[in-house]
Every structure is written in structure tokens, then in C-alpha cells.
Design an enzyme around this catalytic site. Structure first.
Site, PDB file in Angstrom:
ATOM      1  N   HIS A  41      15.703  -2.781  -4.425  1.00 10.98           N
ATOM      2  CA  HIS A  41      15.049  -2.257  -5.626  1.00 10.98           C
ATOM      3  C   HIS A  41      16.078  -1.690  -6.604  1.00 10.98           C
ATOM      4  CE1 HIS A  41      15.680   1.997  -4.630  1.00 10.98           C
ATOM      5  NE2 HIS A  41      15.399   1.666  -3.382  1.00 10.98           N
ATOM      6  N   GLU A  66      11.657   1.978   3.603  1.00 15.69           N
ATOM      7  CA  GLU A  66      12.932   2.619   3.933  1.00 15.69           C
ATOM      8  C   GLU A  66      12.721   3.584   5.084  1.00 15.69           C
ATOM      9  OE1 GLU A  66      16.031   2.606   4.408  1.00 15.69           O
ATOM     10  OE2 GLU A  66      16.753   2.672   2.340  1.00 15.69           O
TER      11      GLU A  66
END
Length: 194
Positions: free
Chosen positions: A8, A80
Site C-alpha cells: 500500500h 498486517e
């Protein structure tokens, strides 16, 4: 099978070097630019599937890169790592606020889990589960928009689960990695910095 990994775009938390795996934050201006650049680099590829984590920063990156041409599948296994009480703090703050936990983390980074968080080994196991399933259902081109820790873990997966290699790779915001799965072999084909 071509598995494209995109980290990202940058967030303010990246810029300020916070641990923030579970915090749901948006891209900053630089992150928006990185996502658009990644999109330009990928524009010639027709993706059969698109996977994103449950965090808004991956969804924003995918939308800026691809538009709404393909529906994204959210998968919690590519979130994550959760840092528990360490979330939203810098390395220096963690060291100061949680000296005992910090020492344990430093001595056993694979198996230590901060309060409310997960260990790296547990984190790796969920990423491994995602990859095992992905390669069992091959298609030509897959895009996975995810996080730096997930991408490093996928590199470890490619290298036969050698977790100690986790720190031997970098994954910068907006980077594009190509993992190929051919004839029962999986390998890192390329890593491109955007």
C-alpha cells in the site's frame, strides 16, 4: 501463475515510523501518488483476481491503481501483523514505555507477542495459509495489495518458510513484486521500486 504483490501507499504513520498494523488509516498525499504510479506500471495486465487486506489503506491503493474494474476480495490473512499495545507508537516509545516487553521482543522476535498482539510466527502462519490456498487455485494473473510485513513473509514462504530471512528484504510503499508459480515451483521474479 503470476502473483503481483503491491505494498500500500504511504500513510502518515509510515512517515512517522509508527508500528500500526491493526490501526485503520488512510493514505497520505505521497501514498496517493505512489498508488497511481503502481497503477501505471500495472495498466497492461488483466487481473483475474484482486485480494486486499481488511485495512482501508490497501483498498484505497487498489482503487487508485486499478479503478473499480475488478471487485476486491478482502482476506484477513493478509492483514498486517497486530502489534497489540505497541500499536501507534515508535520504536523509541515502545522501548521507553514497555522496557521488559521490548527486551523479550528483541531476544525472541519470532515468538514474542506484545499484549493484545500476535507473534511473528503466528502472523507468518496465517500468511502461509493464504499462499497455500492461492497456489492451489491458480489463474493467470493475481494482484495482492497488502502490507510490508505480509510481503516479507511471502518472500520467506517462497524460500521454503525460512523465517529468519524476514529481515533480509525490504518492501517500500508502492513497491511491486512479481512471484511466479510454474510447474510446481514458486520463485521471486522481480521487485520494482515505484
Amino acid at each position: 501463475m503470476n502473483i503481483y504483490l503491491v505494498r500500500h501507499g504511504e500513510t502518515e504513520e509510515n512517515k512517522n515510523r509508527y508500528y500500526y498494523g491493526s490501526l485503520d488509516v488512510s493514505l497520505n498525499e505521497n501514498g496517493i501518488t505512489q498508488a497511481k504510479k503502481a497503477g501505471k506500471a500495472l495498466k497492461h495486465i488483466i487481473f483475474d483476481k484482486l485480494y486486499v487486506s481488511e485495512r482501508i489503506r490497501t483498498k484505497e491503493t487498489a482503487e487508485l491503481a486499478l479503478g473499480n474494474d475488478i471487485a476486491a476480495v478482502k482476506d484477513s490473512r493478509i492483514n498486517e501483523m497486530s502489534f497489540g499495545v505497541f500499536e501507534g507508537k515508535t520504536y523509541e516509545e515502545i522501548k521507553k514505555l514497555y522496557p521488559k516487553d521490548y527486551k523479550c521482543w528483541e531476544e525472541d522476535w519470532m515468538d514474542f507477542a506484545p499484549n493484545g498482539g500476535e507473534s511473528y510466527r503466528d502472523f507468518y502462519n496465517r500468511v502461509e495459509s493464504f499462499m497455500d490456498e492461492l497456489i492451489k487455485n491458480p489463474c493467470e494473473n493475481v494482484l495482492v495489495v497488502t502490507h510490508g510485513g505480509v510481503i516479507r513473509s511471502i518472500y520467506c514462504y517462497v524460500l521454503n518458510g525460512k523465517l529468519d530471512l524476514y529481515w533480509k528484504f525490504s518492501s517500500k510503499n508502492g513497491d511491486i513484486s512479481l512471484i511466479k508459480y510454474e510447474y510446481g515451483n514458486i520463485f521471486i521474479d522481480s521487485i520494482t521500486h515505484i
